[in-house]
Design a protein around this motif. Structure first.
Motif, PDB file in Angstrom:
ATOM      1  N   THR A  33       0.778  -1.020   0.019  1.00  0.00           N
ATOM      2  CA  THR A  33       0.121  -0.243   0.005  1.00  0.00           C
ATOM      3  C   THR A  33       1.031   1.431  -0.169  1.00  0.00           C
ATOM      4  N   VAL A  34       1.980   1.270   0.724  1.00  0.00           N
ATOM      5  CA  VAL A  34       2.839   2.725   0.827  1.00  0.00           C
ATOM      6  C   VAL A  34       4.056   2.415   0.138  1.00  0.00           C
ATOM      7  N   LEU A  35       4.394   1.163  -0.781  1.00  0.00           N
ATOM      8  CA  LEU A  35       5.775   0.869  -1.200  1.00  0.00           C
ATOM      9  C   LEU A  35       6.017   2.118  -2.290  1.00  0.00           C
ATOM     10  N   ALA A  36       5.211   2.298  -3.053  1.00  0.00           N
ATOM     11  CA  ALA A  36       5.585   3.376  -4.012  1.00  0.00           C
ATOM     12  C   ALA A  36       5.729   4.774  -3.398  1.00  0.00           C
ATOM     13  N   LEU A  37       5.122   5.003  -2.385  1.00  0.00           N
ATOM     14  CA  LEU A  37       5.251   6.304  -1.814  1.00  0.00           C
ATOM     15  C   LEU A  37       6.731   6.470  -0.930  1.00  0.00           C
TER      16      LEU A  37
END
Length: 431
Positions: free
Chosen positions: A241-245
């Motif tokens: 869920t937060v990997l790209a960010l």
């Protein structure tokens, strides 16, 4: 002759080819469907509906689907589902050609594709041990090849092919996926027929589904095998869920670099699937499963603390290797020890638990990142994975694996060398 030198039957080659072709089509559609939806709307919630629709069948019908598969001829179920999905994809392809596509239509197609996938995957999982005579060593080799092909096609070749085909028109990737399903159906249709499991006492579908689910929770080994992907999905979705960010804000990775980061994870997955059988032989299946689960947790911990993109890529590759090996060893063991007449229900129950855990992980990751820090979901995921490893270590120990294998004689009889070989591999109960 021992199972270590036995060859996979000719029928497996056709099954492997069918699933490889189908996985390529899946990779094409998984990349193309969100992009097609993006041409219709920029509303994030509408896009989320299309994505979620594909997983909804597992949440609604997972156990019931397994009970139906245990009643049906598994080979016929596979080729009928693939043929049906090929016909289904012709509908949005025609709508795209006529400029009649809509978000509700894409969501409905994604739901029905997911429903077909539920029945196909469950039937394939139940059919494989029958095809291989429930030989544990052959099951590990077969699952390693199937997992490797799935990762290569759906993770490497399919997505860029889907994006490229979409440039030719919105209907093109949908038609390509339809062709892959039809080719898979034709190949599966040629597989050898297997005798259907001995029918149980006639009872309702709901009671049969309940019996299959309760079987998982009563058996500590099967429960341990089911908990790992379920808890793992909570952890991995919190990370995803937060990997790209995280990659953009903390590591300074651009869009191209993020693609390379995901490629590193998929490469590790291929390696893990390839060495799974070796780990099982060297460590024993139970210890190997515990080690790969621990590797996943430590790798996520390394990702959370990564100071640069190179360390992050290495951590994801190691995590992918642990996941790849786990997803070969766990299902192979389950296929070797579960009674044939329960295989569909137990496979679908385990898959349903994992699918239900995914949205929990996504919500957890978003909440932790919003409330605390972008690294917090990664640290939480690592702690969750390592805690799960410690709790399930005794549930899936070599001793339990050995006992389960001896208690579940294969189709060729209790003296089949495959069971003796794997029991010996699992003998050193170091955990």
């Amino acid at each position: 002759m021992t199972s270590g030198v036995r060859k996979l039957p000719t029928g497996f080659g056709r099954l492997w080819t069918a699933q490889t072709v189908s996985s390529l089509g899946d990779g094409v559609s998984h990349a193309a469907l969100p992009l097609i939806a993006l041409t219709l709307t920029r509303d994030p919630m509408a896009l989320a509906v299309v994505t979620a629709a594909g997983t909804l069948p597992w949440l609604l019908f997972g156990v019931l689907g397994g009970a139906l598969v245990d009643r049906w001829d598994r080979r016929r179920t596979m080729w009928v589902m693939d043929a049906s999905r090929a016909v289904l994809l012709a509908i949005p392809a025609a709508a795209a050609a006529l400029d009649l596509l809509s978000i509700p239509l894409l969501a409905a197609v994604a739901f029905l594709l997911g429903l077909g996938g539920l029945f196909f995957d469950t039937a394939a999982t139940a059919y494989l041990p029958d095809l291989l005579g429930r030989d544990p060593a052959l099951l590990e080799r077969a699952n390693s090849r199937l997992r490797g092909a799935q990762t290569a096609m759906s993770g490497f070749a399919g997505p860029p092919a889907g994006s490229a085909l979409l440039a030719l028109g919105r209907a093109v990737p949908l038609l390509a996926d339809a062709v892959s399903f039809m080719l898979s159906a034709l190949l599966v249709r040629t597989l050898p027929a297997m005798p259907r499991p001995v029918p149980e006492v006639r009872e309702s579908l709901l009671l049969q589904a309940r019996a299959g689910a309760s079987y998982v929770f009563r058996d500590r080994l099967l429960l341990g095998l089911a908990l790992r992907p379920a808890v793992g999905n909570v952890a991995f979705l919190a990370v995803e869920t937060v990997l790209a960010l995280f990659a953009h804000d903390r590591l300074g990775i651009d869009t191209y670099g993020f693609g390379l980061l995901l490629t590193a994870e998929a490469t590790g997955g291929l390696l893990g699937a390839g060495i799974a059988s070796y780990l099982g032989r060297r460590l024993g299946t139970g210890t190997a499963l515990t080690c790969t689960a621990a590797v996943e947790g430590l790798a996520i911990l390394g990702l959370a603390a990564a100071p640069n993109p190179y360390v992050a890529g290495l951590a994801l590759a190691v995590c992918g290797a642990g996941m790849g090996a786990t997803m070969v060893l766990g299902p192979s063991l389950r296929q070797a020890i579960v009674p044939a007449h329960l295989m569909g229900r137990l496979a679908s129950t385990s898959r349903m638990l994992a699918m239900c855990a995914a949205p929990v992980g996504a919500f957890l990751g978003g909440w932790l990142a919003t409330t605390y820090d972008i690294r917090t979901p990664l640290y939480a995921a690592a702690v969750l994975l390592l805690t799960m490893t410690a709790i399930t270590a005794s549930m899936t120990s070599n001793r339990r694996v050995e006992a389960a294998l001896w208690a579940a004689p294969p189709a060729d009889g209790p003296d089949h060398p495959a069971y003796k070989d794997l029991a010996q591999e699992s003998a050193p109960d170091s955990l």
